[in-house]
Design an enzyme around this catalytic site. Structure first.
Site, mmCIF file in Angstrom:
data_model
loop_
_atom_site.group_PDB
_atom_site.id
_atom_site.type_symbol
_atom_site.label_atom_id
_atom_site.label_comp_id
_atom_site.label_asym_id
_atom_site.label_seq_id
_atom_site.Cartn_x
_atom_site.Cartn_y
_atom_site.Cartn_z
ATOM 1 C CE1 TYR A 1 -2.297 4.110 4.267
ATOM 2 C CE2 TYR A 1 -2.948 5.343 6.359
ATOM 3 C CZ TYR A 1 -2.377 4.102 5.825
ATOM 4 O OH TYR A 1 -1.643 3.174 6.512
ATOM 5 N NE ARG B 1 2.344 14.948 9.573
ATOM 6 C CZ ARG B 1 2.736 13.880 9.837
ATOM 7 N NH1 ARG B 1 4.324 13.462 9.100
ATOM 8 N NH2 ARG B 1 1.964 12.814 10.596
ATOM 9 C CE LYS C 1 -3.522 0.456 4.110
ATOM 10 N NZ LYS C 1 -2.652 -1.036 4.042
ATOM 11 C CB ALA D 1 -0.964 -0.081 1.167
#
Ligand code: UFG
Length: 328
Positions: free
Chosen positions: A140, A280, A144, A74
């Site tokens: 992301y 972030r 999944k 991945a």
């Protein structure tokens, strides 16, 4: 068991190969080496192909009489997934579907899937339990979670047995040496901090100190890669056809960015320059796992829960392999 490890040449995959092999399982690594490293798999056989190559998957499963697939291949950068979601849904989600179809075609009934704490998004509480709200805040995590939903549907409709392991922050290296973390580019905190005493970067940035945590920096639950690998073995050995289960894997304790930097200073005995930088995007303040379910149902007992040990084993790898495998 004969086990096909998709993404076997990566950081976590290579540690799984070691643990499974030590327990008498026969592993085949399936990896296109776009991120993985041929040196990381040791004597294990390699099928060099992409996880989206259905024909190659079916052929490998038939040729090696595969009983179980461990799927790790991945892309893993949450920040990148926000600006390139197509890359994440194509690689992580579509390849998941291709793999499931290849398993049906080859008659392989069991899978351990590498999932992530990112499926929870901003948690409502910590420690997080498996039944807590699933609401990823980046593609992301969503890519999944889509696979987790497919596993449930395939278990119900086609009798597949699967376990999704939701990893928290994986770090460390096999204390026996020879393998470790080598991402390019590196984005994870511990290897980045350790690049400072290696002389590879002048300092490390602390992404925000105004979070609602004791010292204002984000807290994460760090798990030793060998303990994570062991959980794959335990899961592989108890999977029941027709069921889809999910387990959190962490140590149940949060360490802040500042605490990690301090631990790296202590373990390396070196000065490490750390400077405050803006937050972030997409970072939850706190991610801590309850792994009670894995402990109860899989009998999982972490062997290296102490953060000092995790950092020391990571340092041992980076100190002896300052350029990683040196192949990228
Ligand atoms: N951090 C810094 N400075 C850095 C790097 C990270 O302060 O140079 C901070 C981050 O902001 C975060 C913490 O350190 O608060 C841990 O960051 P990592 O990038 O090491 O780990 P994440 O918790 O962001 O990442 C984990 C997995 C990823 C996965 C992500 C999804 O390690 O593979 O969860 O949420 F993509």
């Amino acid at each position: 068991m004969n086990v096909l490890v998709i993404g076997g040449a990566g950081y976590i995959g290579s540690h799984i190969l070691r643990v499974m092999t030590r327990h008498g399982h026969t592993c085949i690594a399936f990896d296109d080496l776009c991120k993985g490293h041929a040196q990381a798999i040791g004597a294990v056989a390699l099928v060099k192909a992409n996880g989206g190559d259905r024909a190659a998957l079916v052929a490998a499963m038939r040729q090696h009489k595969i009983d179980l697939v461990i799927h790790l291949a991945a892309f893993i950068e949450a920040g990148e997934s926000v600006v390139q979601p197509d890359k994440y849904f194509r690689n992580n989600t579509l390849i998941g579907l291709t793999l499931l179809e290849a398993m049906r075609e080859a008659g392989v009934k069991r899978m351990v899937f590498s999932s992530t704490a990112a499926v929870y998004g901003q948690p409502e509480r910590v420690p997080i339990e498996e039944t807590d709200r699933l609401e990823p805040i980046n593609p992301y995590g969503a890519s999944k979670l889509c696979v987790e939903y497919m596993l449930r549907a395939y278990a119900a409709a086609y009798g597949l047995g699967c376990v999704a392991l939701r990893y928290f922050n994986v770090a460390g290296a096999d204390p026996a040496g020879g393998i470790g973390e080598d991402h390019s580019p590196e984005t994870h905190l511990i290897p980045l901090v350790l690049q400072v005493p290696l002389g590879k970067r002048p300092g490390v940035k602390i992404f925000g100190d105004d979070y609602e945590t004791p010292d204002g920096t984000c807290t994460r639950d760090y798990i030793h890669v060998m303990d994570l690998a062991e959980a794959h073995r335990l899961a592989a050995e108890v999977i029941e056809p027709g069921t889809a289960k999910a387990y959190n894997l962490g140590n149940g304790e949060g360490f802040s960015v500042r605490q990690i930097i301090e631990t790296c200073r202590k373990v390396t005995g070196k000065t490490i320059q750390a400077d405050l930088a803006p937050r972030r995007a997409g970072d939850p303040a706190r991610l801590v796992a309850s792994s009670a379910k894995a402990q109860k149902e899989l009998g999982w007992r972490p062997q290296y829960p102490q953060i000092e040990t995790i950092v020391a084993h990571a340092w041992n790898w980076h100190r002896t392999h300052p350029n990683g495998y040196g192949d990228k």
